[in-house]
Every structure is written in structure tokens, then in C-alpha cells.
Write a protein that holds these residues in place. Sequence first.
Motif, PDB file in Angstrom:
ATOM      1  N   SER A 135       0.789  -1.194  -0.090  1.00  0.00           N
ATOM      2  CA  SER A 135       0.121   0.035   0.003  1.00  0.00           C
ATOM      3  C   SER A 135       0.914   1.221  -0.011  1.00  0.00           C
ATOM      4  CB  SER A 135      -0.934   0.036   1.202  1.00  0.00           C
ATOM      5  OG  SER A 135      -0.137  -0.069   2.381  1.00  0.00           O
ATOM      6  N   HIS A 156      -3.641   3.780  -2.020  1.00  0.00           N
ATOM      7  CA  HIS A 156      -3.900   2.650  -2.872  1.00  0.00           C
ATOM      8  C   HIS A 156      -3.239   1.409  -2.713  1.00  0.00           C
ATOM      9  CE1 HIS A 156      -0.320   3.590  -5.354  1.00  0.00           C
ATOM     10  NE2 HIS A 156      -0.617   4.853  -5.134  1.00  0.00           N
ATOM     11  N   SER A 166      -2.985  -3.261  -2.604  1.00  0.00           N
ATOM     12  CA  SER A 166      -3.235  -4.423  -2.939  1.00  0.00           C
ATOM     13  C   SER A 166      -3.149  -5.651  -1.897  1.00  0.00           C
ATOM     14  CB  SER A 166      -2.778  -4.963  -4.260  1.00  0.00           C
ATOM     15  OG  SER A 166      -1.507  -4.946  -4.131  1.00  0.00           O
ATOM     16  N   GLU A 188      -6.776 -11.897  -5.435  1.00  0.00           N
ATOM     17  CA  GLU A 188      -5.852 -10.812  -5.582  1.00  0.00           C
ATOM     18  C   GLU A 188      -7.186  -9.596  -5.278  1.00  0.00           C
ATOM     19  OE1 GLU A 188      -2.364  -7.659  -6.899  1.00  0.00           O
ATOM     20  OE2 GLU A 188      -3.580  -9.073  -8.537  1.00  0.00           O
ATOM     21  N   LYS A 205      -7.173  -5.392  -5.241  1.00  0.00           N
ATOM     22  CA  LYS A 205      -6.621  -3.996  -5.613  1.00  0.00           C
ATOM     23  C   LYS A 205      -7.647  -3.148  -4.952  1.00  0.00           C
ATOM     24  CE  LYS A 205      -3.715  -5.318  -9.392  1.00  0.00           C
ATOM     25  NZ  LYS A 205      -3.210  -5.078 -10.652  1.00  0.00           N
TER      26      LYS A 205
END
Length: 138
Positions: A66, A75, A77, A89, A91
Motif C-alpha cells: 500500500s 492505494h 493490494s 488478489e 486491489k
Amino acid sequence: MFKFMMVFAVLGVAAAGVAHVPHPQVPHPVGRSEDVHAEVKSEHSDVRADGFDADLLVSNSIQQASSGDVHGNIHGSFSWISPEGEHVEIKYVADENGYQPVGAVLPTPPPIPEAIARAVAWLEAHPQAPEPVHHSHH
């Protein structure tokens, strides 16, 4: 800045709680057996006045990364291997529009039926002023 501080506060509490709380005995195995003995392979965090970057890699293929900026926008993942052996995964972006995760495993709304989509498109192409309401006085 508040979001930034909250993220690190939550991570700090979680890390402290995991280190000092004994794990309850589970009668049946949960997840994969190697999860019990997972170890941190790498961990990095860089906290700066203009934001942060952080990542984590665990021996059982759990990963997290992050980054955030001075405005509190984040932002990143995270991913893991499911019990079925599939790579999962997620995001995400967390900003003024809220938390916005994206991933193949997340549920999605059903598609809009074609007839309704055509009707909505027609209504958007033919806007009409609402008709005045007439009240009768008796």
C-alpha cells in the motif's frame, strides 16, 4: 492525514495483539497446514511527511502492498492463495470517494435486462418536462 494515521494505528494494534494473545486451540484445521507456521519473509515501511509506502510478504504467499499521499489517499493490494489453490488478489483505492476494492472474487450486481436498458436509454435521449399537476377545487 487522519486516514493515514488510522491505518497505521490499526496495523499497530493488530500487530501488538497478534504478538501477545495466545492462539486458541482449534479442533479442526482451518486453512492450509503451512499457514500455522507462516513466517514474514519481508516487510518494508517508509513513512514520510508526504505519505507512506508499505509492503509485506509472508511465507504462505500472503502479500500486501500500500501507499498513501499527504491528502490521505491510499492505494494498494493484498493477495493470498485460496484453499482451492487459486491466487486471489484485491486491489483498492481509498480516497474522498470511499473504499473502492476491485477483484475477480468480489460480487458484482446482475446485468440490467436489455429491455430495461433500452427504455432507460430512450428516456435519457427524450427528456420531457414534467406535466403540470392540476388540482380541482370543489
